[in-house]
Every structure is written in structure tokens, then in C-alpha cells.
Design a protein around this motif. Structure first.
Motif, PDB file in Angstrom:
ATOM      1  N   SER A  36     -15.744   9.283  -8.845  1.00  0.00           N
ATOM      2  CA  SER A  36     -16.777   8.366  -8.754  1.00  0.00           C
ATOM      3  C   SER A  36     -17.600   8.338 -10.063  1.00  0.00           C
ATOM      4  CB  SER A  36     -17.794   8.688  -7.627  1.00  0.00           C
ATOM      5  OG  SER A  36     -18.360   9.774  -8.164  1.00  0.00           O
ATOM      6  N   PRO A  37     -18.202   7.125 -10.353  1.00  0.00           N
ATOM      7  CA  PRO A  37     -18.739   7.020 -11.865  1.00  0.00           C
ATOM      8  C   PRO A  37     -19.731   8.188 -11.933  1.00  0.00           C
ATOM      9  CG  PRO A  37     -19.107   5.002 -10.394  1.00  0.00           C
ATOM     10  CD  PRO A  37     -18.271   6.082  -9.372  1.00  0.00           C
ATOM     11  N   THR A  38     -20.450   8.768 -10.976  1.00  0.00           N
ATOM     12  CA  THR A  38     -21.308   9.838 -11.174  1.00  0.00           C
ATOM     13  C   THR A  38     -20.413  11.315 -11.417  1.00  0.00           C
ATOM     14  OG1 THR A  38     -22.842   8.788  -9.545  1.00  0.00           O
ATOM     15  CG2 THR A  38     -22.837  11.313 -10.115  1.00  0.00           C
ATOM     16  N   SER A  39     -19.613  11.311 -10.671  1.00  0.00           N
ATOM     17  CA  SER A  39     -18.442  12.585 -10.806  1.00  0.00           C
ATOM     18  C   SER A  39     -17.831  12.573 -12.361  1.00  0.00           C
ATOM     19  CB  SER A  39     -17.539  12.842  -9.728  1.00  0.00           C
ATOM     20  OG  SER A  39     -16.618  11.859  -9.846  1.00  0.00           O
ATOM     21  N   LEU A  40     -17.704  11.339 -12.807  1.00  0.00           N
ATOM     22  CA  LEU A  40     -16.876  11.277 -13.912  1.00  0.00           C
ATOM     23  C   LEU A  40     -17.787  11.642 -15.177  1.00  0.00           C
ATOM     24  CD1 LEU A  40     -14.543  10.613 -15.661  1.00  0.00           C
ATOM     25  CD2 LEU A  40     -15.198   8.008 -15.658  1.00  0.00           C
ATOM     26  N   ARG A  41     -19.283  11.180 -14.847  1.00  0.00           N
ATOM     27  CA  ARG A  41     -20.066  11.402 -15.973  1.00  0.00           C
ATOM     28  C   ARG A  41     -20.591  13.105 -15.855  1.00  0.00           C
ATOM     29  NH1 ARG A  41     -25.200  12.345 -14.904  1.00  0.00           N
ATOM     30  NH2 ARG A  41     -25.206  11.397 -12.601  1.00  0.00           N
ATOM     31  N   LEU A  42     -20.441  13.602 -14.546  1.00  0.00           N
ATOM     32  CA  LEU A  42     -20.943  14.859 -14.552  1.00  0.00           C
ATOM     33  C   LEU A  42     -19.727  15.764 -15.023  1.00  0.00           C
ATOM     34  CD1 LEU A  42     -22.112  15.006 -11.118  1.00  0.00           C
ATOM     35  CD2 LEU A  42     -23.390  15.599 -12.890  1.00  0.00           C
ATOM     36  N   ALA A  43     -18.300  15.309 -15.001  1.00  0.00           N
ATOM     37  CA  ALA A  43     -17.352  16.015 -15.606  1.00  0.00           C
ATOM     38  C   ALA A  43     -17.166  16.084 -17.172  1.00  0.00           C
ATOM     39  CB  ALA A  43     -16.033  15.482 -15.093  1.00  0.00           C
ATOM     40  N   ARG A  44     -17.717  14.891 -17.785  1.00  0.00           N
ATOM     41  CA  ARG A  44     -17.697  14.813 -19.098  1.00  0.00           C
ATOM     42  C   ARG A  44     -19.108  15.768 -19.449  1.00  0.00           C
ATOM     43  NH1 ARG A  44     -15.627   8.818 -19.199  1.00  0.00           N
ATOM     44  NH2 ARG A  44     -13.342   9.362 -19.644  1.00  0.00           N
ATOM     45  N   GLU A  45     -20.285  15.594 -19.079  1.00  0.00           N
ATOM     46  CA  GLU A  45     -21.162  16.374 -19.261  1.00  0.00           C
ATOM     47  C   GLU A  45     -20.959  17.866 -19.421  1.00  0.00           C
ATOM     48  OE1 GLU A  45     -24.816  13.513 -17.687  1.00  0.00           O
ATOM     49  OE2 GLU A  45     -24.658  15.579 -16.663  1.00  0.00           O
ATOM     50  N   ARG A  46     -19.974  18.171 -18.779  1.00  0.00           N
ATOM     51  CA  ARG A  46     -19.743  19.436 -18.649  1.00  0.00           C
ATOM     52  C   ARG A  46     -18.543  20.004 -19.431  1.00  0.00           C
ATOM     53  NH1 ARG A  46     -21.904  22.991 -14.911  1.00  0.00           N
ATOM     54  NH2 ARG A  46     -23.094  21.862 -13.095  1.00  0.00           N
ATOM     55  N   GLY A  47     -18.201  18.882 -20.578  1.00  0.00           N
ATOM     56  CA  GLY A  47     -17.196  19.246 -21.284  1.00  0.00           C
ATOM     57  C   GLY A  47     -15.703  19.015 -20.744  1.00  0.00           C
ATOM     58  N   LEU A  48     -15.637  18.572 -19.657  1.00  0.00           N
ATOM     59  CA  LEU A  48     -14.327  18.714 -19.220  1.00  0.00           C
ATOM     60  C   LEU A  48     -13.525  17.390 -19.390  1.00  0.00           C
ATOM     61  CD1 LEU A  48     -15.391  20.077 -15.499  1.00  0.00           C
ATOM     62  CD2 LEU A  48     -13.608  21.298 -17.136  1.00  0.00           C
ATOM     63  N   GLN A  49     -12.252  17.591 -19.716  1.00  0.00           N
ATOM     64  CA  GLN A  49     -11.392  16.309 -19.888  1.00  0.00           C
ATOM     65  C   GLN A  49     -10.597  16.122 -18.931  1.00  0.00           C
ATOM     66  OE1 GLN A  49     -10.414  14.373 -22.765  1.00  0.00           O
ATOM     67  NE2 GLN A  49      -9.357  13.444 -21.185  1.00  0.00           N
ATOM     68  N   PRO A  50     -10.917  14.905 -18.080  1.00  0.00           N
ATOM     69  CA  PRO A  50     -10.216  14.218 -17.152  1.00  0.00           C
ATOM     70  C   PRO A  50      -8.330  14.032 -17.663  1.00  0.00           C
ATOM     71  CG  PRO A  50     -11.943  12.760 -17.441  1.00  0.00           C
ATOM     72  CD  PRO A  50     -11.812  13.878 -18.611  1.00  0.00           C
ATOM     73  N   LEU A  51      -7.706  14.481 -16.440  1.00  0.00           N
ATOM     74  CA  LEU A  51      -6.213  14.403 -16.608  1.00  0.00           C
ATOM     75  C   LEU A  51      -5.725  13.814 -15.303  1.00  0.00           C
ATOM     76  CD1 LEU A  51      -3.525  14.005 -18.459  1.00  0.00           C
ATOM     77  CD2 LEU A  51      -3.352  16.508 -18.019  1.00  0.00           C
ATOM     78  N   LEU A  52      -5.290  12.605 -15.191  1.00  0.00           N
ATOM     79  CA  LEU A  52      -4.584  12.346 -13.709  1.00  0.00           C
ATOM     80  C   LEU A  52      -3.070  12.616 -13.862  1.00  0.00           C
ATOM     81  CD1 LEU A  52      -6.642   9.184 -12.997  1.00  0.00           C
ATOM     82  CD2 LEU A  52      -7.017  11.317 -12.452  1.00  0.00           C
ATOM     83  N   TRP A  53      -2.284  11.630 -13.657  1.00  0.00           N
ATOM     84  CA  TRP A  53      -0.830  11.902 -13.671  1.00  0.00           C
ATOM     85  C   TRP A  53      -0.054  10.565 -13.704  1.00  0.00           C
ATOM     86  CZ3 TRP A  53      -3.948  12.702  -9.459  1.00  0.00           C
ATOM     87  CH2 TRP A  53      -3.676  11.631  -8.396  1.00  0.00           C
ATOM     88  N   SER A  54       1.254  10.618 -14.300  1.00  0.00           N
ATOM     89  CA  SER A  54       2.119   9.508 -14.454  1.00  0.00           C
ATOM     90  C   SER A  54       3.251   9.412 -13.505  1.00  0.00           C
ATOM     91  CB  SER A  54       2.471   9.166 -15.613  1.00  0.00           C
ATOM     92  OG  SER A  54       3.088  10.343 -16.205  1.00  0.00           O
ATOM     93  N   LYS A  55       3.586  10.586 -12.890  1.00  0.00           N
ATOM     94  CA  LYS A  55       4.797  10.861 -12.016  1.00  0.00           C
ATOM     95  C   LYS A  55       4.395  11.698 -10.908  1.00  0.00           C
ATOM     96  CE  LYS A  55       8.864   9.931 -12.790  1.00  0.00           C
ATOM     97  NZ  LYS A  55       9.532   8.896 -12.300  1.00  0.00           N
ATOM     98  N   TRP A  56       4.982  11.616  -9.722  1.00  0.00           N
ATOM     99  CA  TRP A  56       4.399  12.560  -8.683  1.00  0.00           C
ATOM    100  C   TRP A  56       5.635  12.594  -7.735  1.00  0.00           C
ATOM    101  CZ3 TRP A  56       0.171   9.598  -5.829  1.00  0.00           C
ATOM    102  CH2 TRP A  56       0.280   8.518  -5.306  1.00  0.00           C
ATOM    103  N   GLY A  57       5.747  13.702  -6.962  1.00  0.00           N
ATOM    104  CA  GLY A  57       6.718  14.163  -6.313  1.00  0.00           C
ATOM    105  C   GLY A  57       6.529  13.675  -4.574  1.00  0.00           C
ATOM    106  N   ARG A  58       5.057  13.113  -4.401  1.00  0.00           N
ATOM    107  CA  ARG A  58       4.771  12.916  -3.007  1.00  0.00           C
ATOM    108  C   ARG A  58       5.011  14.128  -1.946  1.00  0.00           C
ATOM    109  NH1 ARG A  58       2.764   7.778  -2.241  1.00  0.00           N
ATOM    110  NH2 ARG A  58       3.722   7.873   0.163  1.00  0.00           N
ATOM    111  N   ASP A  59       4.821  15.274  -2.754  1.00  0.00           N
ATOM    112  CA  ASP A  59       5.277  16.503  -2.118  1.00  0.00           C
ATOM    113  C   ASP A  59       4.349  16.972  -0.907  1.00  0.00           C
ATOM    114  OD1 ASP A  59       3.120  17.140  -3.968  1.00  0.00           O
ATOM    115  OD2 ASP A  59       4.416  19.115  -4.686  1.00  0.00           O
ATOM    116  N   TRP A  60       3.250  16.238  -0.731  1.00  0.00           N
ATOM    117  CA  TRP A  60       2.038  16.782   0.106  1.00  0.00           C
ATOM    118  C   TRP A  60       2.649  16.359   1.485  1.00  0.00           C
ATOM    119  CZ3 TRP A  60       1.433  13.118  -3.566  1.00  0.00           C
ATOM    120  CH2 TRP A  60       1.179  11.881  -2.926  1.00  0.00           C
ATOM    121  N   ARG A  61       3.657  15.494   1.637  1.00  0.00           N
ATOM    122  CA  ARG A  61       3.744  14.592   2.978  1.00  0.00           C
ATOM    123  C   ARG A  61       4.790  15.663   4.008  1.00  0.00           C
ATOM    124  NH1 ARG A  61       6.699  10.235   2.015  1.00  0.00           N
ATOM    125  NH2 ARG A  61       7.693  11.735   0.338  1.00  0.00           N
TER     126      ARG A  61
END
Ligand SMILES: [Zn+2]
Length: 237
Positions: free
Chosen positions: A151-176
Motif C-alpha cells: 500500500s502507499p503507507t506500507s511502501l513508505r514504512l518499508a523505506r523509512e526502515r531502510g528496506l529495499q523493495p524487490l518484487l520478481w520478473s519470473k515465477w513458478g506459480r508453485d503455490w497452487r
């Protein structure tokens, strides 16, 4: 092409906020890899690299099995762990680091950020980080939210804590429930290219029962094919 396909899947928030999906984006975001805590960079000066990442652990069956396969292939990976699981399994969390892998924060609870209040979200970051610090004595630098959704808030909180976001570009859809090792492998390796960040899961707490077994069964072939395609693997501490 991959990006167009992903546009249908990767959360709108992530794309709109221009969050890193691959290693190129991560470098462009100003994230500097370090070799602290003895975690060296694999592939830094070698072949073009991809990053293999696992979310939702640590898990008493899934994580050790995945660690075995990674050791067999001498591959380092990034584990985005969940604080409430870390608190129950501190030794297993330490083992991930001891085996040369990197730990990132996935949250304390595995709940979608947009449904949470700011104070609740802030407490979640604090508890998740404390659980990892208590278990390992070190603080993660990377963060990936549950479901890849900030959320906009959680992104701000992550950055305030010095955390670098990293999502992904490939996935296995392995949770299904219906995922098979062959399908997971095909989804990951088809069209894989330098800089891709691969999302897999080493736990089934928040997904189909025993999904980690299918992931673990797919992993040797994935790593074999990634290697034979000429890619190294990298995990940034
Ligand atoms: Zn997750």
C-alpha cells in the motif's frame, strides 16, 4: 515480452510505483550490493546472472530440502522469510544464513498490506525485523510484501526502515494445488534472461498443502537449465 505478460500478474501498485522487478531495476534503484556477514556475491564478475528467491519460510520440511538442492548446485539464493515463522524456528533461519544465502523480510504476518491500518503495518515491520534479528543477529536489507502488494503507507514504512523493495520478473506459480514440477520448471526457465528475479516458495503455510514438495522436485531441473543456458545466480546481501 516478459514484461507485457507480467503486466497482467504483477500487482498494479508495484508497477505504478516503479518498484524493482529484476536485477537491472534493483541496480537502478541505487541498491548497492555488499559482502557483509561473509555473504559473497556469486556471478558478480562471472556470467550474466539471475536471482533465485524463496518466499514464506522457514518451513521444517520445505526449507531444509531446498537448502540441500541449492548446496548440491552451489547456488546462493534469497529467502524472504515471515517473522511469525522465524520466531518459531530461529535455528532453521540461522541455517539459511550459515549456508551462505541471503535473508529478506516478507513481513511478520502474511497479510495483504492494503487491508491493514498504518499502526498495525508499522508494528508488523517492527516485529518481523525483530524476529529476524533475534534469530540471526543481522538485519535484512531487502523486502518483499505478501502477494507482492504494497500500500502507499506500507511502501513508505518499508523505506523509512531502510528496506529495499524487490518484487520478481519470473515465477513458478508453485503455490497452487494443481502445479506440477514440470509446469513450475517450464514457467521459470522459458524465456529466462539475464537479470531475472525468480519467485518460488519453500513453505506451504499460505498456499496449497505440500506445495514446497513440488517446488523442491522442480528445483534441480530449474538450476540445471539455468546453468546450461549460461546464467550464474546471484544473491545480494
Ligand atoms: Zn508470500
Amino acid at each position: 515480452m516478459i514484461r507485457h505478460v507480467l503486466a497482467m500478474h504483477v500487482p498494479v501498485w508495484g508497477r505504478a510505483l516503479n518498484l524493482p522487478l529484476n536485477l537491472e531495476d534493483l541496480a537502478a534503484s541505487g541498491f548497492a550490493a555488499s559482502s557483509r556477514d561473509g555473504v559473497a556475491l556469486q556471478g558478480a564478475s562471472g556470467p550474466p546472472a539471475v536471482a533465485i528467491t524463496f518466499d514464506d519460510g522457514p518451513h521444517p520440511e520445505g526449507t531444509p530440502r531446498i537448502l540441500e538442492v541449492l548446496a548440491e548446485f552451489d547456488v546462493r539464493a534469497t529467502f524472504f522469510v515471515v517473522g511469525e515463522q522465524v520466531a518459531k524456528r530461529p535455528a532453521l533461519t540461522r541455517l539459511i544464513l550459515d549456508q551462505g544465502h541471503v535473508i529478506g523480510l516478507h513481513g511478520h504476518q502474511h497479510r495483504p498490506h492494503p487491508l491493514r491500518r498504518a499502526a498495525d503495518m508499522d508494528a508488523d515491520f517492527a516485529r518481523g525485523l525483530a524476529a529476524i534479528e533475534d534469530a540471526t543477529g543481522s538485519t535484512p536489507r531487502l523486502h518483499r510484501p505478501p502477494f507482492g502488494i504494497y500500500s502507499p503507507t506500507s511502501l513508505r514504512l518499508a523505506r523509512e526502515r531502510g528496506l529495499q523493495p524487490l518484487l520478481w520478473s519470473k515465477w513458478g506459480r508453485d503455490w497452487r494445488k494443481m502445479a506440477t514440477p514440470e509446469e513450475i520448471t517450464a514457467r521459470v526457465v522459458t524465456g529466462i534472461r539475464a537479470g531475472d528475479v525468480v519467485l518460488l516458495h519453500d513453505a506451504d503455510y499460505y498456499s496449497a498443502r505440500c506445495s514446497h514438495r513440488r517446488t523442491a522436485a522442480a528445483l534441480p531441473t530449474i538450476l540445471k537449465l539455468v546453468g546450461s543456458a549460461g546464467f550464474g545466480t546471484v544473491a545480494y546481501a
